[in-house]
Design a protein around this motif. Structure first.
Motif, PDB file in Angstrom:
ATOM      1  N   LEU A  31     -46.091 -50.429  24.968  1.00  0.00           N
ATOM      2  CA  LEU A  31     -46.823 -50.821  26.176  1.00  0.00           C
ATOM      3  C   LEU A  31     -48.181 -50.139  26.291  1.00  0.00           C
ATOM      4  CD1 LEU A  31     -47.269 -50.005  29.487  1.00  0.00           C
ATOM      5  CD2 LEU A  31     -46.841 -52.365  28.842  1.00  0.00           C
ATOM      6  N   TYR A 216     -46.901 -57.401  31.090  1.00  0.00           N
ATOM      7  CA  TYR A 216     -46.384 -56.624  29.969  1.00  0.00           C
ATOM      8  C   TYR A 216     -45.560 -55.496  30.572  1.00  0.00           C
ATOM      9  CZ  TYR A 216     -50.363 -58.869  27.622  1.00  0.00           C
ATOM     10  OH  TYR A 216     -51.263 -59.765  27.131  1.00  0.00           O
ATOM     11  N   ILE A 243     -43.888 -60.148  28.954  1.00  0.00           N
ATOM     12  CA  ILE A 243     -43.872 -59.743  27.550  1.00  0.00           C
ATOM     13  C   ILE A 243     -43.375 -58.310  27.489  1.00  0.00           C
ATOM     14  CG2 ILE A 243     -45.268 -59.282  25.496  1.00  0.00           C
ATOM     15  CD1 ILE A 243     -47.233 -61.441  26.514  1.00  0.00           C
ATOM     16  N   PRO A 245     -43.126 -55.612  24.945  1.00  0.00           N
ATOM     17  CA  PRO A 245     -43.546 -55.332  23.565  1.00  0.00           C
ATOM     18  C   PRO A 245     -42.558 -54.369  22.902  1.00  0.00           C
ATOM     19  CG  PRO A 245     -44.882 -54.077  25.115  1.00  0.00           C
ATOM     20  CD  PRO A 245     -43.891 -54.865  25.924  1.00  0.00           C
ATOM     21  N   ASP A 531     -40.415 -62.189  24.741  1.00  0.00           N
ATOM     22  CA  ASP A 531     -41.500 -63.018  25.282  1.00  0.00           C
ATOM     23  C   ASP A 531     -40.864 -64.171  26.041  1.00  0.00           C
ATOM     24  OD1 ASP A 531     -43.454 -65.051  25.631  1.00  0.00           O
ATOM     25  OD2 ASP A 531     -44.675 -64.145  24.042  1.00  0.00           O
TER      26      ASP A 531
END
Lengths: 783, 166
Positions: A31, A216, A243, A245, A531
């Motif tokens: 992140l 995110y 999202i 990550p 995602d």
């Protein structure tokens, strides 16, 4: 021996991880590695008091700090009706405090600035006028009439949140009363925190021109987070793109939605710029959801020859200021009803009472399938007390009470249907590995020399893979999981799942499942998670649910691909589909083994030469609603010695035999076991979030909150038995949390075993050396 | 100091063999200089208090926790980070060994762990297990339980020792 991802028939092989090449190069994308144009940084102002009334907040000086764009308070959020948010447990939690603060480090204001440093500078300049109030720290005191009511927002004028019970109380009481042998033990699992090395954080990026919010976030459950955010913010769900990550460890910490997330979203909506918020370590440990804090009393009845007759458990659960437990909605005490463990209890009763205190809210399932760690710890500790009372070897006591292999599926007294297990053979394997009889002989000899040596057992059963939709939901959303597979024309595959790994190795293990089903290699299959615009809906990765749910979906989606592929293969072979069979790697003409078609050939045909009338393409999606949970289990043996001069416990050996059904990748399973045992060791010996009488958190950083380093961590000896789950598509069960669930009791049982000749039946965790030394002193054992 | 007048200083370092220079606020910590200013995000921040070791880099060959070193203290010095390990498209023996032995899971502590291990294998490639465990005791890992990390460092050390003999 680890093998390359190009190995054929990869299921069950130690395929080297596909995620590693980027991570060992420092090319992971976590992140805080993400930087967006025009991004702002947020810092939070937090309460120094555990309980105080807010008289006023002055933001004037903060706004003067160069680079500061805005300061947000609870009153600002109240105007948008966003000052409270729902928790997954059906309670609500303050986003930014209005009126009162209820725990130390509670979120009071949010400052957003051009740089992280400017935001922190300005946060220091927000002046909050507090009127301190007496803090309620002890959950037992919280239930007394003398305790101040903490949650003035609730109609119920009490600190009692809920009462939950399961089982037959009357029959249990009667069975206990009629049992010739009874034990009672008070067993406490203190407050701990998962503390992944990457803290929580997010970037909220609202684009006014498109109306789309890209969020995110360090999330173990991105789809659930999207839905919760849509419900809280009122933004349309298709305009929220979550999202998650690369995630630097989760262990349950990254399941809930935290106030900082909501503030970042609100500020991005307000300012039309991306807003990043990353916790400090103190914010992580002191404010995001804790785990455990269960104060339990166990009673067991038994016959004189050691057959259990009844189990009764009562528990006070300290939830802190808000019940922010991340449990399936119908389970306020999680799956605590697995508390009868591996044993044939004819009757049982368990009750839990949730309580508010002036502490950080929670609790989460820390490497745990919702209060299963507490349940396993309780039963495995209580069995030790019973063995002592009966003066019986703890292995023998367990043998006499194990659910037998021919009794599966087994209906437990508290309502679960155990799928499979062979507890005695798992235990026997562990005892053989550790050479149990010789150990007991050695223990006798060493005791005669004045040494304090103990052997502790834990033969736990877990319940993982939430779960079947008839029982499990979170805020109404059923807890299935999903997989979508696309086979490209050249026979290479992308697969997306609703889960989100944080180190568990899904990019490899799920590729192995799919490759195995499709006659490919793991390197042919790219796995993507995290995602929400591309992955099918799923409930995420926690509670060891990924393999039981999404792993099942992966296998079944692949089989759907194979069904269509068989039609195409028959077309290519110019045969009827029923005359073609799958030999485990290719389609073969029945009776003509030289006539065969590979999946790559079928894939090409799916886009170039499909049978007349067939829809082109080769894709499948499967939403897998498991018929039952899976019940992994294990037998652990800890061997310890205690230094009579310092109270230091040395773990001389630790043998762990796990049974998680079909093993997808033995290297990954072993890695999960090593990690879980280490966290279990930390919980048994080092980790505790303690508070003083004013509600000050005494362990808000890694100097006070001790997690194991390489120096203390014992050398683990691991092995396994494989009893497949009869209902899972490939027979697999979860494993990530088993070692963390099963091991704490083994450590305590070993220490108690060392001290039991002197009358000790219980030692509270964490077993700090000073605590052990006090016990040694009391019993005249300290040197 | 008044927030409006923070002093800017020029910091020049040689990082992974390359000279880089930038003007930053004097209070900038080395970890953020490496990550935010130089854009090398392989070095991670896990605690900001020198406890977890995720931010470990080599300063003149010595492991330091870059979250508690000021960027100005590195001025004129040599830095090595995880990005410098791979040479000519070939993984460093430590990277290879971590991959071969499942020495990482979430990967967040891995860059710091690799850099601490790098200093050790350079100095003492055939270190015994106790020495390795002591060397990495300032690097916390919550996933692996350290056993496979120790195994990986031993394997890498043997490879490095063989290369040195040649």
């Amino acid at each position: 021996m680890a093998v390359e991802a190009t190995e054929a028939q990869p299921l069950g092989k130690a395929v080297k991880r596909k995620e590693d090449p980027r991570l060992i190069r420092g090319q992971g994308r976590y992140l805080d590695d993400i930087v967006l144009p025009n991004m702002l940084y947020m810092a939070l102002v937090r309460s120094p008091y555990a309980h105080a009334r807010i008289r006023g907040i002055d933001v004037e000086e903060a706004l003067k700090v160069p680079g500061v764009q805005a300061v947000l308070t609870g009153e600002d959020l109240a105007q948008m009706n966003l000052h409270w948010m729902p928790t997954l447990a059906g309670d609500k939690q303050m986003v930014l405090a209005t009126g009162k603060v209820l725990f130390q480090y509670q979120e009071v204001a949010a400052v957003v600035a051009d740089s992280r440093a400017a935001a922190e500078d300005a946060a220091q300049k927000v002046q909050v006028d507090y009127e301190p109030l007496p803090a309620v720290v002890d959950p037992f005191f919280a239930l007394t009439p003398d305790a101040p009511i903490l949650r003035e927002d609730r109609e119920e004028k009490s600190n009692h949140i809920w009462h939950w019970e399961v089982g037959d109380k009357e029959a249990t009481d009667a069975a206990l009363a009629g049992s010739p042998v009874r034990i009672k033990e008070v067993i406490r699992m203190p407050r701990v925190h998962p503390a992944p090395i990457e803290p929580c954080g997010c970037i909220a990026d609202y684009q006014k021109a498109t109306g789309k919010l890209t969020w995110y976030v360090t999330s173990q459950a991105p789809h659930a987070h999207r839905t919760v955010l849509a419900m809280v913010s009122g933004l349309p769900e298709h305009m929220i793109h979550v999202i998650s990550p690369d995630v630097g460890g989760g262990f349950g910490n990254k399941v809930p939605v935290y106030p900082g997330y909501v503030c970042a979203v609100v500020l991005s909506l307000k300012l039309g710029r991306p807003v990043k918020w990353v916790e400090t370590r103190t914010e992580n440990i002191a404010t995001t959801n804790f785990a455990r804090d269960y104060h339990m009393t166990a009673e067991i009845g038994a016959t004189e020859d050691g057959r259990v007759t009844a189990l009764k458990v009562s528990t006070i659960a300290d939830h802190g200021a808000f019940d922010a437990a991340a449990d399936p909605t119908r389970f306020p005490a999680g799956l605590f009803s697995i508390v009868t463990g591996s044993y044939r209890f004819p009757v049982a009763f368990a009750e839990v009472d949730g309580v508010y205190t002036n502490k950080a809210p929670g609790g989460v399932a820390y490497r745990c399938s919702f209060r299963v760690t507490e349940a396993s710890f309780l039963i495995e500790r209580a069995m030790q007390t019973l063995a002592l009372k009966l003066n019986m070897d703890p292995a023998e006591l367990r043998r006499r009470n194990f659910i037998q292999p021919d009794e599966f599926p087994y209906q437990s007294a508290l309502g679960w249907t155990y799928d499979s297990g062979n507890y005695e053979s798992t235990l026997n394997k562990a005892l053989a590995l550790v050479d149990y009889d010789r150990l007991r002989q050695e223990q006798k000899e060493r005791r005669e020399r004045g040494e304090l040596v103990g052997i502790g057992l834990s033969t736990f059963t877990e319940i993982v893979g939430a779960g079947p939709s008839h029982t499990f939901d979170i805020l109404g959303i059923k807890m299935f999981d999903s997989c979508e597979i696309r086979v490209h024309p050249t026979g290479k595959v992308i697969a997306r799942l609703g889960t989100r790994h944080q180190g568990q190795g899904h990019e490899t293990t799920f590729a192995q499942i799919i490759a195995h089903e499709l006659g490919l290699t793991a390197s042919d299959v790219l796995i993507e998670e995290g995602d929400t615009d591309t992955a099918p809906y799923g409930l995420g990765t926690y509670a060891s649910r990924s393999t039981p749910t999404a792993g099942g979906a992966a296998a079944l989606a692949a089989r759907r691909i194979r069904q269509k592929a068989q039609q195409i293969a028959a077309h290519l072979l110019e045969m009827a589909p029923e005359d073609v069979e799958w030999d485990g790697s290719q389609f073969v003409a029945k009776g003509l083994p030289s006539r065969r078609v590979s999946m790559a050939e079928v894939a090409l045909a799916a886009y170039t030469n499909v049978p007349p009338g067939m829809e082109p393409g080769l894709e499948a999606t499967y939403y897998y609603d498991p018929p039952n949970l899976t019940f992994p289990n294990g037998a652990y043996v800890a061997v310890v010695s205690i230094d009579r001069g310092t109270g230091q416990v040395r773990v001389e050996r630790f043998v762990a035999v796990d049974d998680c059904g079909t093993v997808i990748n033995p290297m990954v399973v072993e890695g999960q076991v090593h990690g879980g045992l280490t966290e279990g060791f930390g919980i048994a010996f080092m980790q505790e979030i303690a508070f003083d009488e004013d509600g000050n958190c005494l362990a808000p950083n890694f100097m006070e909150y001790l997690v194991p380093t390489a120096l203390e961590t014992p050398r683990w000896e691991t092995d396994r038995t494989e009893t497949p789950s009869p209902h899972h598509p490939i027979g697999a069960k979860g494993v990530g949390e088993s070692p963390n669930v099963g091991s704490p009791a083994a450590f305590v049982n070993a220490v108690v075993d060392a001290l039991s000749p002197y009358g000790v039946t219980n030692v509270d965790i964490p077993m700090f050396p000073w605590k052990i030394w006090e016990i040694l002193k009391t019993h005249g054992l300290a040197l | 100091m008044d927030n409006g007048k923070r002093q800017s200083v020029t910091v020049r370092v040689q990082i992974n063999g390359e000279t880089r220079e930038a003007a930053v606020e004097s209070r900038t910590l080395l970890a953020y200089f490496i990550r935010d200013t130089l854009g090398l995000t392989g070095t991670h921040v896990g605690c900001d208090t020198t406890s977890c070791g995720a931010c470990t880099v080599l300063l003149d060959g010595v492991p330091v926790k870059s979250c508690t070193v000021l960027a100005v203290q590195a001025h004129g010095h040599q830095l090595e980070t995880v990005e410098g390990l791979e040479q000519d498209g070939k993984l460093h023996p430590l990277q290879q060994a971590f991959w071969d032995n499942h020495g990482l899971q979430c990967g967040f502590c891995t860059p710091g762990m690799l850099m601490t291990a790098l200093a050790l294998v350079r100095q003492e490639p055939l270190a015994d297990e106790e020495t390795i465990r002591r060397a990495i005791s300032g690097n916390l890992c919550r996933c692996t339980g350290y056993m496979n990390i120790v195994k990986a460092i031993r394997q890498a050390g043997r490879t490095v020792a063989q290369t040195q003999e040649v």
